[in-house]
Design a protein around this motif. Structure first.
Motif, PDB file in Angstrom:
ATOM      1  N   ALA A   1      38.205  31.887  40.947  1.00 19.12           N
ATOM      2  CA  ALA A   1      38.198  32.674  39.712  1.00 19.12           C
ATOM      3  C   ALA A   1      37.003  33.613  39.641  1.00 19.12           C
ATOM      4  N   ASN A   2      35.890  33.255  40.276  1.00 19.41           N
ATOM      5  CA  ASN A   2      34.691  34.099  40.210  1.00 19.41           C
ATOM      6  C   ASN A   2      34.681  35.206  41.254  1.00 19.41           C
ATOM      7  N   GLY A   3      35.783  35.317  42.036  1.00 19.82           N
ATOM      8  CA  GLY A   3      35.873  36.380  43.028  1.00 19.82           C
ATOM      9  C   GLY A   3      35.482  35.969  44.425  1.00 19.82           C
ATOM     10  N   SER A   4      34.874  34.794  44.587  1.00 17.31           N
ATOM     11  CA  SER A   4      34.568  34.314  45.931  1.00 17.31           C
ATOM     12  C   SER A   4      35.861  33.836  46.598  1.00 17.31           C
ATOM     13  N   ALA A   5      35.790  33.572  47.901  1.00 17.01           N
ATOM     14  CA  ALA A   5      37.002  33.221  48.642  1.00 17.01           C
ATOM     15  C   ALA A   5      36.707  32.156  49.676  1.00 17.01           C
ATOM     16  N   VAL A   6      37.754  31.445  50.094  1.00 21.50           N
ATOM     17  CA  VAL A   6      37.679  30.432  51.140  1.00 21.50           C
ATOM     18  C   VAL A   6      39.010  30.443  51.864  1.00 21.50           C
ATOM     19  N   ILE A   7      39.005  30.033  53.126  1.00 23.83           N
ATOM     20  CA  ILE A   7      40.244  29.911  53.884  1.00 23.83           C
ATOM     21  C   ILE A   7      40.755  28.483  53.743  1.00 23.83           C
ATOM     22  N   TYR A   8      42.014  28.342  53.384  1.00 24.16           N
ATOM     23  CA  TYR A   8      42.669  27.037  53.310  1.00 24.16           C
ATOM     24  C   TYR A   8      43.397  26.749  54.619  1.00 24.16           C
ATOM     25  N   TYR A   9      43.522  25.457  54.932  1.00 18.70           N
ATOM     26  CA  TYR A   9      44.180  25.020  56.167  1.00 18.70           C
ATOM     27  C   TYR A   9      45.180  23.919  55.841  1.00 18.70           C
ATOM     28  N   GLY A  10      46.356  24.008  56.450  1.00 22.97           N
ATOM     29  CA  GLY A  10      47.372  22.968  56.293  1.00 22.97           C
ATOM     30  C   GLY A  10      47.945  22.583  57.637  1.00 22.97           C
ATOM     31  N   VAL A  11      48.399  21.339  57.777  1.00 25.51           N
ATOM     32  CA  VAL A  11      48.999  20.860  59.024  1.00 25.51           C
ATOM     33  C   VAL A  11      50.088  19.856  58.693  1.00 25.51           C
ATOM     34  N   LYS A  12      51.162  19.847  59.485  1.00 22.67           N
ATOM     35  CA  LYS A  12      52.244  18.897  59.301  1.00 22.67           C
ATOM     36  C   LYS A  12      52.962  18.702  60.625  1.00 22.67           C
ATOM     37  N   ASN A  13      53.702  17.612  60.729  1.00 17.12           N
ATOM     38  CA  ASN A  13      54.587  17.403  61.867  1.00 17.12           C
ATOM     39  C   ASN A  13      55.817  18.273  61.685  1.00 17.12           C
ATOM     40  N   ALA A  14      56.281  18.909  62.767  1.00 15.65           N
ATOM     41  CA  ALA A  14      57.383  19.861  62.660  1.00 15.65           C
ATOM     42  C   ALA A  14      58.667  19.224  62.158  1.00 15.65           C
ATOM     43  N   THR A  15      58.819  17.918  62.341  1.00 19.96           N
ATOM     44  CA  THR A  15      60.059  17.254  61.926  1.00 19.96           C
ATOM     45  C   THR A  15      59.904  16.510  60.605  1.00 19.96           C
ATOM     46  N   ALA A  16      58.816  16.789  59.871  1.00 22.19           N
ATOM     47  CA  ALA A  16      58.561  16.048  58.635  1.00 22.19           C
ATOM     48  C   ALA A  16      59.372  16.560  57.450  1.00 22.19           C
ATOM     49  N   GLY A  17      60.252  17.539  57.693  1.00 17.26           N
ATOM     50  CA  GLY A  17      61.115  18.013  56.616  1.00 17.26           C
ATOM     51  C   GLY A  17      60.356  18.800  55.581  1.00 17.26           C
ATOM     52  N   ALA A  18      60.722  18.592  54.306  1.00 17.43           N
ATOM     53  CA  ALA A  18      60.142  19.391  53.234  1.00 17.43           C
ATOM     54  C   ALA A  18      58.690  19.032  52.969  1.00 17.43           C
ATOM     55  N   GLY A  19      58.297  17.796  53.205  1.00 11.36           N
ATOM     56  CA  GLY A  19      56.932  17.374  52.917  1.00 11.36           C
ATOM     57  C   GLY A  19      56.111  17.258  54.177  1.00 11.36           C
ATOM     58  N   GLY A  20      55.120  16.385  54.100  1.00 12.08           N
ATOM     59  CA  GLY A  20      54.315  16.105  55.281  1.00 12.08           C
ATOM     60  C   GLY A  20      53.111  16.986  55.483  1.00 12.08           C
ATOM     61  N   TRP A  21      52.864  17.946  54.577  1.00 11.63           N
ATOM     62  CA  TRP A  21      51.704  18.822  54.739  1.00 11.63           C
ATOM     63  C   TRP A  21      50.433  18.134  54.246  1.00 11.63           C
ATOM     64  N   THR A  22      49.375  18.279  55.022  1.00 13.50           N
ATOM     65  CA  THR A  22      48.030  17.926  54.581  1.00 13.50           C
ATOM     66  C   THR A  22      47.256  19.224  54.423  1.00 13.50           C
ATOM     67  N   VAL A  23      46.749  19.469  53.222  1.00 12.20           N
ATOM     68  CA  VAL A  23      46.124  20.753  52.909  1.00 12.20           C
ATOM     69  C   VAL A  23      44.702  20.519  52.422  1.00 12.20           C
ATOM     70  N   ARG A  24      43.775  21.324  52.926  1.00 10.63           N
ATOM     71  CA  ARG A  24      42.384  21.255  52.475  1.00 10.63           C
ATOM     72  C   ARG A  24      41.698  22.585  52.759  1.00 10.63           C
ATOM     73  N   PRO A  25      40.658  22.929  52.016  1.00 11.12           N
ATOM     74  CA  PRO A  25      39.891  24.149  52.325  1.00 11.12           C
ATOM     75  C   PRO A  25      39.025  23.932  53.558  1.00 11.12           C
ATOM     76  N   ILE A  26      38.648  25.023  54.205  1.00 11.28           N
ATOM     77  CA  ILE A  26      37.709  24.988  55.322  1.00 11.28           C
ATOM     78  C   ILE A  26      36.347  25.391  54.755  1.00 11.28           C
ATOM     79  N   PRO A  27      35.474  24.438  54.466  1.00 13.90           N
ATOM     80  CA  PRO A  27      34.234  24.757  53.735  1.00 13.90           C
ATOM     81  C   PRO A  27      33.380  25.829  54.390  1.00 13.90           C
ATOM     82  N   VAL A  28      33.359  25.873  55.743  1.00 14.28           N
ATOM     83  CA  VAL A  28      32.460  26.820  56.410  1.00 14.28           C
ATOM     84  C   VAL A  28      32.917  28.263  56.256  1.00 14.28           C
TER      85      VAL A  28
END
Length: 622
Positions: free
Chosen positions: A129-156
Motif C-alpha cells: 500500500a505504501n508503494g514499495s514492492a516485493v516478488i512473490y514465489y509459489g510452487v506446486k506439484n504439477a498433478t496437484a490439481g486446483a490446489g497444492g500451491w505454497t506461496v510466500r514472498p521473497i524477502p530479499v
C-alpha cells in the motif's frame, strides 16, 4: 520456410560486424481467414477457456508437467488478484481457479516454469500500500490439481516506495535451482536464487552498465548453470546482455546488432539440452518504416543461439517478415533441442488486432508460421506463452473470442515419439527371465582407462567410498551434492562412523541417507553447515567447498601466503586459505586464463569426476 539469415563475425570487445548480409525473400503471414495453402504442419486441438473470468483476465503464463498436466497464472483485469488454473493431463478440463494472491495490492508480471521433477514454479510482483514492492514465489506439484500451491514472498527482493522494482523473470537451472531477477526500467536489475524456495541468496546487482534507457529485462539459465540477463537499450537500439559463467560476469555483449538503427525489444531466453541458450526478440524492419505499419515500422521476431563451446552463432535468423506488428512472443526448447516459438501478429488485420502463430526449428531452419487458432476468426488473440515438457508443447493465449479477454489453452506434440506404455500382459509362467548384463565393479562405461579421473575413481571404488549407477556408468560430468561429498570423504578417510540420537542439522534428520556420514564429518570438524542450522545436503557442492572439506578432512596446517595462486581467489575470499593449502599439497589445480594466469572458479559447481579426483588425492597424499 525461407528465413532471413545474417552471418556475422565477432568484433573485438562489445561489437559485431555484419558480413555478407543477404536478404532472402520471406513469405508473409497468411491471412488466417483465407483457405489454407498447404496442410497444417501440426495439430492444435480446440482451445479451452482456462481462466473463465467473465470480467477479463490479463495474458497468462503456462508451464507443463511431465505427464501432460498444465498450470496457467494470470492477474484479473483489476490487477489486484493473481489466479492460477491447473488440469491433470493433456486437454483435461481445467479445475477451479485458485487465488494465489488476493489482496488490494497491485500485482502483475506473473512468470511460470516447470522443473525436472514435475513441480510448477511461479513468481510475480506484489506492490504494498505504501508503494514499495516485493516478488512473490509459489510452487506446486504439477498433478496437484486446483490446489497444492505454497506461496510466500521473497524477502530479499523488497524495494522501497521510492524505487519499487516490478520487472521480473524466472528460470530453472541445474538441480532445479530457482533463479529470479527483478528490476526497474532505466535503473537496473538484481538477481537471487534458491534451492528450496525458502532460503534465497543475497541480492546481486547485475553489472550493466545500465543507461537511463534500459528496459525489458529477461533471464535465462543453461543446463550447465550459465546465467544470462538481457535487456533493450535505446542508446544502442539493441539487445545487450551479461553472462555469468563459473561465478564471474562476462563482458557487456550486443547480441542483436545488424548495423541498422532499429529498435530491438524484450529478449526471451530458453535453455537447450546441450548446455546452450536460445533467444528471440522483437525488431523493427527498417525496410518497412513509414509504410503499412506506421512510423515505427513493422516488427518481426528474430532468433539466435549460444553454445558453451563456440559462443554466439554468427547467424541472426529472421523467423518471418510480415506487413504487421508483433508484440507478444515466447520460446521454449524441448529435450531434442527443437525450439518452439509462438507470437502474435496483426498482418492483414486492423492495427493491434492480432492472432497467434507457431513455428518450430533450430539453427537456421524453421517451419513456416502456422495459425494456432484459425477457428477464432477475427477475434483478437494476443500475448501467447509456450512451454515444452514431456512430449507436449503447451500454449496459452489471451483472446476476446468469448467477449471478455480470457486465457485459452491448447497444445501440440513436440515431434518426439512418446514412450510406449507398459504392457499389461504378464510373461508366460515358464519363461526364463533374462538377467541384466552385470557391471564389473570399479569399471564404468564412461570412465575409460585414459580418462583423467580413472585412477582416482578406481581407487575410491576399491576403498568402498564411491560407486556408480545401475547402467554401469559413473557420470563424471554430473554435479555432486554436499551430502554425497561428505559420504565419499568420510568413507575414503576410513573414519569411524557416529550415529547420535539427535542430529545437528534441521534438514538432515536421523534415518536420512547421509545422516551418519554428515554427523561423522561434523564430529571431526570437517563440516559446519549454515547459520540457520541447515546443511543443505542436496545442494551442489562448489569447488571452494570441496577444497575446504578435503583440507579439513586431512587436518593439514593451513597456508596463508601473501601472494594468491589463483587470480580469482584473493586473500579476502573465505576459501582462500583452504584453496591455497589444497594447492600446496597438489590436491587441486586451476584453469589457465592467459600468460602466468590461473583461475580456480571457487563458486562453480564441482562435478563427480573432479570431486573423486580431489578427494582421492587428499586421502592418499603423504
Amino acid at each position: 520456410m525461407t528465413t532471413r539469415i545474417f552471418p556475422r563475425l565477432a568484433r573485438a570487445l562489445a561489437g559485431f560486424a555484419v558480413v555478407g548480409a543477404a536478404f532472402a525473400a520471406v513469405p508473409a503471414l497468411a491471412d488466417p481467414a483465407a483457405p489454407p495453402q498447404a496442410p497444417a504442419a501440426v495439430t492444435f486441438p480446440g482451445p479451452q477457456n482456462a481462466s473463465q473470468s467473465g470480467v477479463g483476465a490479463s495474458p497468462g503464463d503456462v508451464a507443463g508437467g511431465p505427464t501432460g498436466a498444465a498450470a496457467i497464472g494470470w492477474t484479473q483485469g483489476n490487477s489486484t488478484e493473481l489466479d492460477a488454473a491447473s488440469n491433470t493431463g493433456l486437454m483435461a478440463p481445467f479445475l477451479a481457479v485458485q487465488d494465489l494472491d488476493a489482496t488490494n495490492a497491485k500485482l502483475g508480471n506473473v512468470r511460470v516454469a516447470h522443473d525436472s521433477i514435475g513441480r510448477i514454479h511461479a513468481i510475480w510482483y506484489h506492490a504494498y500500500a505504501n508503494g514499495s514492492a516485493v516478488i512473490y514465489y509459489g510452487v506446486k506439484n504439477a498433478t496437484a490439481g486446483a490446489g497444492g500451491w505454497t506461496v510466500r514472498p521473497i524477502p530479499v527482493t523488497e524495494t522501497d516506495s521510492t524505487l519499487p522494482y516490478k520487472v521480473d523473470d524466472l528460470a530453472i537451472g541445474p538441480n532445479n535451482r530457482v533463479y529470479v531477477i527483478w528490476g526497474r526500467n532505466n535503473i537496473g536489475v538484481r538477481l537471487t536464487y534458491s534451492d528450496d524456495g525458502v532460503h534465497w541468496a543475497a541480492p546481486e546487482e547485475v553489472p550493466g552498465p545500465f543507461s537511463n534507457t534500459a528496459a525489458d529485462f529477461g533471464l535465462g539459465v543453461s543446463t550447465q548453470g550459465v546465467v544470462i540477463v538481457g535487456w533493450f537499450d535505446r542508446n544502442s537500439y539493441d539487445i545487450l546482455t551479461r553472462m555469468k559463467i563459473n561465478g564471474a560476469w562476462g563482458p557487456l555483449t550486443n547480441i542483436s546488432d545488424r548495423g541498422f538503427l532499429t529498435n530491438s525489444y524484450t529478449p526471451r531466453f530458453a535453455a537447450a539440452p546441450d548446455g546452450g541458450l536460445r533467444v528471440i526478440w522483437n525488431e523493427e524492419d527498417p525496410n518497412q518504416r513509414n509504410g503499412v505499419c506506421g512510423a515505427r515500422g513493422c516488427r518481426d521476431i528474430w532468433y539466435r543461439e549460444w553454445s558453451p563451446v563456440t559462443g554466439w552463432d554468427r547467424h541472426l535468423v529472421q523467423l518471418f517478415r510480415s506487413p504487421g506488428e508483433t508484440n507478444g512472443y515466447a520460446i521454449s526448447v524441448d529435450v531434442a533441442g527443437v525450439s518452439h516459438i509462438v507470437f502474435d501478429d496483426d498482418s492483414h488485420r486492423p492495427a493491434r488486432d492480432t492472432t497467434i502463430y507457431y513455428v518450430r526449428g533450430q539453427g537456421t531452419t524453421f517451419t513456416a508460421p502456422q495459425p494456432v487458432v484459425p477457428q477464432f476468426g477475427l477475434a483478437n488473440g494476443r500475448f501467447p506463452d509456450v512451454d515444452a515438457n514431456g512430449n507436449a508443447v503447451h500454449v496459452v493465449l489471451n483472446s476476446n473470442v468469448g467477449g471478455a479477454f480470457d486465457n485459452y489453452y491448447t497444445w501440440t506434440a513436440t515431434g518426439s515419439p512418446p514412450a510406449p506404455p507398459p504392457t499389461a500382459t504378464p510373461a508366460p509362467p515358464t519363461a526364463t527371465p533374462v538377467p541384466p548384463t552385470p557391471c564389473t565393479p570399479g569399471r564404468f562405461s564412461d570412465v575409460p582407462a585414459g580418462s583423467p579421473y580413472y585412477a582416482q575413481i578406481t581407487d575410491l571404488v576399491q576403498r568402498g567410498a564411491i560407486s556408480g549407477y545401475s547402467d554401469c556408468s559413473f557420470r563424471p560430468g554430473a554435479n555432486i551434492t554436499r551430502g554425497q561429498v561428505a559420504k565419499v570423504l568420510v568413507l575414503g578417510l576410513g573414519l569411524r562412523l557416529v550415529n547420535p540420537a539427535q542430529g545437528h542439522f534441521t534438514d538432515v534428520p536421523p534415518g536420512s541417507p547421509f545422516y551418519t556420514y554428515i554427523e561423522t564429518a561434523y564430529a571431526r570438524g570437517i563440516i559446519s553447515g549454515y547459520a540457520d542450522h541447515t546443511f543443505r545436503p542436496g545442494n551442489p557442492v562448489t569447488r571452494g567447498q570441496l577444497a575446504k572439506m578435503s583440507v579439513t578432512g586431512r587436518g593439514w596446517t593451513i597456508s596463508n601466503p601473501r601472494t594468491p595462486t589463483f587470480s580469482d581467489v584473493g586473500r579476502a575470499d573465505p576459501f582462500y586459505t583452504y584453496i591455497e593449502t589444497a594447492s600446496r599439497h597438489g590436491v587441486i589445480s586451476g584453469y589457465t586464463c592467459g600468460t602466468n594466469c590461473l583461475q580456480f572458479r571457487p563458486t562453480a559447481p564441482a562435478i563427480r569426476g573432479q570431486a573423486a579426483k580431489v578427494i582421492d588425492l587428499a586421502v592418499t597424499a603423504r
